[in-house]
Design a protein around this motif. Structure first.
Motif, PDB file in Angstrom:
ATOM      1  N   SER A  72      -5.633   4.381  -6.196  1.00  0.00           N
ATOM      2  CA  SER A  72      -4.520   4.011  -7.221  1.00  0.00           C
ATOM      3  C   SER A  72      -3.288   4.577  -6.234  1.00  0.00           C
ATOM      4  O   SER A  72      -2.132   3.979  -6.668  1.00  0.00           O
ATOM      5  CB  SER A  72      -4.693   5.201  -8.229  1.00  0.00           C
ATOM      6  OG  SER A  72      -4.897   6.456  -7.665  1.00  0.00           O
ATOM      7  N   ARG A  75      -2.316   1.418  -4.689  1.00  0.00           N
ATOM      8  CA  ARG A  75      -1.641   0.329  -5.624  1.00  0.00           C
ATOM      9  C   ARG A  75      -0.235   0.802  -5.951  1.00  0.00           C
ATOM     10  O   ARG A  75       0.476  -0.117  -6.061  1.00  0.00           O
ATOM     11  CB  ARG A  75      -2.464   0.327  -6.688  1.00  0.00           C
ATOM     12  CG  ARG A  75      -2.185  -0.699  -7.893  1.00  0.00           C
ATOM     13  CD  ARG A  75      -2.970  -0.262  -9.163  1.00  0.00           C
ATOM     14  NE  ARG A  75      -4.196  -0.497  -9.047  1.00  0.00           N
ATOM     15  CZ  ARG A  75      -5.126   0.645  -9.385  1.00  0.00           C
ATOM     16  NH1 ARG A  75      -4.587   1.814  -9.587  1.00  0.00           N
ATOM     17  NH2 ARG A  75      -6.479   0.347  -9.381  1.00  0.00           N
ATOM     18  N   ALA A  76      -0.029   2.105  -6.181  1.00  0.00           N
ATOM     19  CA  ALA A  76       1.413   2.554  -6.617  1.00  0.00           C
ATOM     20  C   ALA A  76       2.232   2.279  -5.560  1.00  0.00           C
ATOM     21  O   ALA A  76       3.413   1.707  -5.941  1.00  0.00           O
ATOM     22  CB  ALA A  76       1.225   3.903  -7.062  1.00  0.00           C
ATOM     23  N   CYS A  78       2.367   0.054  -3.021  1.00  0.00           N
ATOM     24  CA  CYS A  78       2.465  -1.560  -3.149  1.00  0.00           C
ATOM     25  C   CYS A  78       3.235  -1.972  -4.309  1.00  0.00           C
ATOM     26  O   CYS A  78       4.077  -3.057  -4.007  1.00  0.00           O
ATOM     27  CB  CYS A  78       0.987  -2.136  -2.796  1.00  0.00           C
ATOM     28  SG  CYS A  78       0.345  -1.885  -1.282  1.00  0.00           S
ATOM     29  N   GLN A  79       3.080  -1.512  -5.495  1.00  0.00           N
ATOM     30  CA  GLN A  79       3.678  -1.873  -6.574  1.00  0.00           C
ATOM     31  C   GLN A  79       5.290  -1.600  -6.449  1.00  0.00           C
ATOM     32  O   GLN A  79       6.112  -2.381  -6.859  1.00  0.00           O
ATOM     33  CB  GLN A  79       3.108  -1.398  -7.668  1.00  0.00           C
ATOM     34  CG  GLN A  79       2.049  -2.036  -8.776  1.00  0.00           C
ATOM     35  CD  GLN A  79       1.718  -1.507 -10.146  1.00  0.00           C
ATOM     36  OE1 GLN A  79       0.902  -0.472 -10.077  1.00  0.00           O
ATOM     37  NE2 GLN A  79       2.551  -1.839 -10.874  1.00  0.00           N
ATOM     38  N   LYS A  80       5.492  -0.283  -6.000  1.00  0.00           N
ATOM     39  CA  LYS A  80       6.961   0.110  -5.538  1.00  0.00           C
ATOM     40  C   LYS A  80       7.689  -0.747  -4.673  1.00  0.00           C
ATOM     41  O   LYS A  80       8.837  -0.915  -5.093  1.00  0.00           O
ATOM     42  CB  LYS A  80       7.079   1.432  -5.348  1.00  0.00           C
ATOM     43  CG  LYS A  80       8.248   2.127  -5.128  1.00  0.00           C
ATOM     44  CD  LYS A  80       8.364   3.582  -4.925  1.00  0.00           C
ATOM     45  CE  LYS A  80       9.543   4.169  -4.696  1.00  0.00           C
ATOM     46  NZ  LYS A  80       9.407   5.643  -4.569  1.00  0.00           N
ATOM     47  N   SER A  85       1.715  -7.428  -7.994  1.00  0.00           N
ATOM     48  CA  SER A  85       1.896  -6.944  -9.437  1.00  0.00           C
ATOM     49  C   SER A  85       0.687  -6.209  -9.663  1.00  0.00           C
ATOM     50  O   SER A  85      -0.390  -6.269  -8.844  1.00  0.00           O
ATOM     51  CB  SER A  85       2.086  -7.969 -10.631  1.00  0.00           C
ATOM     52  OG  SER A  85       0.696  -8.689 -10.543  1.00  0.00           O
ATOM     53  N   ARG A  86       0.472  -5.160 -10.489  1.00  0.00           N
ATOM     54  CA  ARG A  86      -0.489  -4.349 -10.697  1.00  0.00           C
ATOM     55  C   ARG A  86      -1.915  -5.375 -10.964  1.00  0.00           C
ATOM     56  O   ARG A  86      -3.052  -5.109 -10.278  1.00  0.00           O
ATOM     57  CB  ARG A  86      -0.390  -3.532 -11.858  1.00  0.00           C
ATOM     58  CG  ARG A  86      -1.882  -2.622 -11.995  1.00  0.00           C
ATOM     59  CD  ARG A  86      -1.798  -1.871 -13.571  1.00  0.00           C
ATOM     60  NE  ARG A  86      -3.024  -1.197 -13.498  1.00  0.00           N
ATOM     61  CZ  ARG A  86      -3.224   0.153 -13.437  1.00  0.00           C
ATOM     62  NH1 ARG A  86      -2.451   0.821 -12.701  1.00  0.00           N
ATOM     63  NH2 ARG A  86      -4.373   0.718 -13.797  1.00  0.00           N
ATOM     64  N   ASN A  87      -1.801  -6.296 -11.673  1.00  0.00           N
ATOM     65  CA  ASN A  87      -3.029  -7.207 -12.044  1.00  0.00           C
ATOM     66  C   ASN A  87      -3.418  -8.067 -10.771  1.00  0.00           C
ATOM     67  O   ASN A  87      -4.605  -7.971 -10.481  1.00  0.00           O
ATOM     68  CB  ASN A  87      -2.621  -8.091 -13.104  1.00  0.00           C
ATOM     69  CG  ASN A  87      -2.639  -7.529 -14.181  1.00  0.00           C
ATOM     70  OD1 ASN A  87      -3.137  -6.375 -14.636  1.00  0.00           O
ATOM     71  ND2 ASN A  87      -2.001  -8.065 -15.297  1.00  0.00           N
ATOM     72  N   SER A  88      -2.349  -8.248 -10.023  1.00  0.00           N
ATOM     73  CA  SER A  88      -2.586  -9.029  -8.742  1.00  0.00           C
ATOM     74  C   SER A  88      -3.228  -8.041  -7.609  1.00  0.00           C
ATOM     75  O   SER A  88      -4.294  -8.498  -6.793  1.00  0.00           O
ATOM     76  CB  SER A  88      -1.360  -9.805  -8.039  1.00  0.00           C
ATOM     77  OG  SER A  88      -0.869 -10.649  -8.747  1.00  0.00           O
ATOM     78  N   LEU A  89      -2.811  -7.136  -7.659  1.00  0.00           N
ATOM     79  CA  LEU A  89      -3.379  -6.199  -6.627  1.00  0.00           C
ATOM     80  C   LEU A  89      -4.966  -5.717  -7.037  1.00  0.00           C
ATOM     81  O   LEU A  89      -5.789  -5.699  -5.968  1.00  0.00           O
ATOM     82  CB  LEU A  89      -2.541  -4.642  -6.634  1.00  0.00           C
ATOM     83  CG  LEU A  89      -1.365  -4.607  -5.832  1.00  0.00           C
ATOM     84  CD1 LEU A  89      -0.217  -3.436  -6.329  1.00  0.00           C
ATOM     85  CD2 LEU A  89      -1.670  -4.667  -4.302  1.00  0.00           C
ATOM     86  N   ASP A  90      -4.983  -5.590  -8.233  1.00  0.00           N
ATOM     87  CA  ASP A  90      -6.335  -5.003  -8.755  1.00  0.00           C
ATOM     88  C   ASP A  90      -7.307  -6.260  -8.383  1.00  0.00           C
ATOM     89  O   ASP A  90      -8.393  -6.170  -7.945  1.00  0.00           O
ATOM     90  CB  ASP A  90      -6.659  -4.954 -10.059  1.00  0.00           C
ATOM     91  CG  ASP A  90      -6.233  -3.598 -10.659  1.00  0.00           C
ATOM     92  OD1 ASP A  90      -5.985  -2.648  -9.700  1.00  0.00           O
ATOM     93  OD2 ASP A  90      -5.781  -3.425 -11.648  1.00  0.00           O
TER      94      ASP A  90
END
Length: 294
Positions: A72, A75-76, A78-80, A85-90
């Motif tokens: 996580s 993820r945070a 890369c989002q920042k 996006s979160r969904n794309s990262l997942d």
């Protein structure tokens, strides 16, 4: 080295790369990376898309900096940075797991989180990619005394990842230093489709005078991208003043040549400096261990 000094050093090193044998280095980089690309074009055309590539580098960097870091956190980060996006990262993390490049399990200290680890397959792939930048940089600025000592791939990757962590933290990366290059980088195949055109012109001896490019069908087959994908890139580049085109002839403008050389010099400089920073940190830790054992 503080952030201001780091930026100055990156700019200085990339400038030195540009003044050196940059064309020779670019050809070697292209040849090295294509050795892997041809074996798995679908995987690499996705991996090398700039935002995805930065996510992959972030995973490696975070993993070597702290083996217990939760997924996580990456993820945070890369989002920042706006990579995905979160969904794309997942979805991308799931792709890496299914493809055998990453293992994910419950975090040892908090069952609500997940920890991750790169597989041997991922570490091998990452090492080959790093070498495709590091070896060409040696053509331009040959150094250092520590290079021959990095015989084991695991040593090279660990040192690179720990140095890259400092550059990631500073956010002095290609999309910030040379934002006008992102239209090339953030698409299927990343920088390789445009580098393929550059290398073709260079090897045909017609880099600055225009040339009959290899057919779109041939280039798309080589790079695992569609003919339409290549045509759209050329059209976009033409609208930005990088090409003059008709049905078969593509004339590379001085602006395109300059853009490619600057972009590659920055990439080579980032790899070189990541190794230098990682090695400096390694040497400091070794001295600390030696001092404590006395």
């Amino acid at each position: 080295m503080n952030t201001t000094e780091l930026l100055q050093y990156l700019v200085k090193t990339s400038s030195e790369m540009t003044r050196g044998s940059i064309d020779e280095a670019m050809l070697l980089h292209f040849d090295l990376i294509m050795e892997s690309y041809r074996d798995k074009p679908f995987f690499y055309k996705n991996l090398l898309k700039y935002d995805r590539f930065m996510v992959a580098l972030s995973l490696i960097s975070f993993g070597y900096k702290d083996e217990k870091v939760p997924l996580s956190d990456v993820r945070a980060f890369c989002q920042k940075r706006g990579y995905m996006s979160r969904n794309s990262l997942d979805a991308y993390f799931s792709f890496l797991v299914v493809s055998g490049y990453m293992d994910v399990q419950l975090h040892a200290q908090d069952g609500r989180m997940r920890s991750f680890q790169q597989t041997d397959k991922a570490l091998y792939t990452a090492t080959q990619l790093i070498k495709s930048y590091l070896l060409p940089s040696q053509i331009i600025l040959p150094l250092n005394s520590w290079m021959p000592g990095l015989r084991r791939d695991v040593d090279l990757l660990r040192i690179y990842a720990r140095g890259l962590a400092k550059i990631l933290e500073s956010d002095f990366l290609l999309d910030k230093i040379l934002p006008e290059a992102k239209w090339i980088l953030n698409r299927d195949g990343g920088h390789l489709p445009m580098l393929a055109l550059y290398a073709d012109a260079l090897r045909n001896g017609s880099l600055e005078t225009g040339y009959n490019v290899s057919s779109y069908v041939e280039l798309s087959r080589c790079l695992g991208v569609s003919k339409t994908h290549m045509q759209r890139m050329i059209k976009e580049g033409e609208s930005k003043g990088y090409f003059k085109c008709d049905k078969r002839l593509i004339v590379l403008s001085p602006a395109f040549i300059e853009l490619m050389r600057r972009a590659m010099s920055i990439c080579l400089a980032i790899t070189r400096i990541s190794m230098e920073l990682g090695e400096a940190e390694h040497q400091m830790e070794s001295k600390s261990v030696d001092a404590c054992s006395c």
